[in-house]
Write a protein that holds these residues in place. Sequence first.
Motif, PDB file in Angstrom:
ATOM      1  N   ASP A 231       0.795  -1.225   0.000  1.00 50.30           N
ATOM      2  CA  ASP A 231       0.000   0.000   0.000  1.00 50.30           C
ATOM      3  C   ASP A 231       0.829   1.278   0.000  1.00 50.30           C
ATOM      4  OD1 ASP A 231      -2.350  -1.472  -0.001  1.00 50.30           O
ATOM      5  OD2 ASP A 231      -2.479  -1.511   2.183  1.00 50.30           O
ATOM      6  N   GLN A 232       2.144   1.154  -0.058  1.00 48.80           N
ATOM      7  CA  GLN A 232       2.997   2.339  -0.039  1.00 48.80           C
ATOM      8  C   GLN A 232       2.903   3.085  -1.370  1.00 48.80           C
ATOM      9  OE1 GLN A 232       4.798   3.467   2.773  1.00 48.80           O
ATOM     10  NE2 GLN A 232       3.401   1.926   3.572  1.00 48.80           N
ATOM     11  N   ASP A 233       2.794   4.388  -1.282  1.00 47.18           N
ATOM     12  CA  ASP A 233       2.711   5.206  -2.486  1.00 47.18           C
ATOM     13  C   ASP A 233       3.946   4.990  -3.352  1.00 47.18           C
ATOM     14  OD1 ASP A 233       1.575   7.265  -4.174  1.00 47.18           O
ATOM     15  OD2 ASP A 233       3.175   8.570  -3.432  1.00 47.18           O
ATOM     16  N   GLY A 234       3.736   4.688  -4.615  1.00 47.40           N
ATOM     17  CA  GLY A 234       4.830   4.519  -5.558  1.00 47.40           C
ATOM     18  C   GLY A 234       5.369   3.107  -5.655  1.00 47.40           C
ATOM     19  N   PHE A 235       4.902   2.195  -4.802  1.00 41.66           N
ATOM     20  CA  PHE A 235       5.373   0.809  -4.851  1.00 41.66           C
ATOM     21  C   PHE A 235       4.748   0.103  -6.040  1.00 41.66           C
ATOM     22  CE2 PHE A 235       4.773  -3.694  -3.670  1.00 41.66           C
ATOM     23  CZ  PHE A 235       6.110  -4.062  -3.547  1.00 41.66           C
TER      24      PHE A 235
ATOM     25  N   GLN B 170      12.532   6.345  -1.061  1.00 41.06           N
ATOM     26  CA  GLN B 170      13.087   7.008   0.123  1.00 41.06           C
ATOM     27  C   GLN B 170      12.001   7.338   1.146  1.00 41.06           C
ATOM     28  OE1 GLN B 170      16.226   7.228   0.982  1.00 41.06           O
ATOM     29  NE2 GLN B 170      16.850   6.302  -0.951  1.00 41.06           N
ATOM     30  N   ALA B 171      10.822   7.714   0.678  1.00 41.66           N
ATOM     31  CA  ALA B 171       9.708   7.991   1.597  1.00 41.66           C
ATOM     32  C   ALA B 171       9.355   6.729   2.374  1.00 41.66           C
ATOM     33  CB  ALA B 171       8.500   8.527   0.835  1.00 41.66           C
ATOM     34  N   TRP B 172       9.352   5.569   1.705  1.00 41.75           N
ATOM     35  CA  TRP B 172       9.062   4.312   2.395  1.00 41.75           C
ATOM     36  C   TRP B 172      10.151   3.987   3.410  1.00 41.75           C
ATOM     37  CZ3 TRP B 172      11.633  -0.564   1.459  1.00 41.75           C
ATOM     38  CH2 TRP B 172      11.098  -1.613   2.226  1.00 41.75           C
ATOM     39  N   VAL B 173      11.418   4.135   3.014  1.00 38.97           N
ATOM     40  CA  VAL B 173      12.540   3.824   3.920  1.00 38.97           C
ATOM     41  C   VAL B 173      12.462   4.673   5.185  1.00 38.97           C
ATOM     42  CG1 VAL B 173      15.060   3.990   4.177  1.00 38.97           C
ATOM     43  CG2 VAL B 173      14.072   2.945   2.128  1.00 38.97           C
TER      44      VAL B 173
ATOM     45  N   ALA C 271      10.064   0.604   9.321  1.00 39.25           N
ATOM     46  CA  ALA C 271      10.570   0.091  10.597  1.00 39.25           C
ATOM     47  C   ALA C 271       9.700  -1.058  11.105  1.00 39.25           C
ATOM     48  CB  ALA C 271      10.629   1.213  11.630  1.00 39.25           C
ATOM     49  N   HIS C 272       8.394  -0.890  11.002  1.00 39.96           N
ATOM     50  CA  HIS C 272       7.469  -1.926  11.464  1.00 39.96           C
ATOM     51  C   HIS C 272       7.619  -3.198  10.627  1.00 39.96           C
ATOM     52  CE1 HIS C 272       3.907  -3.652  13.299  1.00 39.96           C
ATOM     53  NE2 HIS C 272       3.486  -3.968  12.087  1.00 39.96           N
TER      54      HIS C 272
END
Length: 111
Positions: A32-36, A64-67, A73-74
């Motif tokens: 669900d991460q934007d751009g994935f 980078q936003a996801w990292v 982290a979760h």
Amino acid sequence: MTIVKINAITVPAGSGDELARRFAARAGAVDDQDGFEGFELLRPTDERPTWLVITRWRDEESFQAWVKSPAFAHGHRSAAERAGEGAPPPVGVHSEVWSYVPAGGSDPARP
């Protein structure tokens, strides 16, 4: 433009199934991460100890936003850690992240 991130993880002999199990336990965590755009875990078919985690992202900023996100982290905590228990020992003994952009290829699924 799509960017491909490859995490090359060195896994000791006999530990690959555990690595695959841990990835399966958190399957979909990044979907669900934007751009994935996609994910694959590649198991070596020869004696080499390096497994590849391949992700595709819309752009570097999305990756980078996801990292930097709490979701990263979760998602990188084990199920035991998320349940309040201690962390299991790491499976990989070394990893490095490679970054690529598509420079050619084919897609037989397209008409």
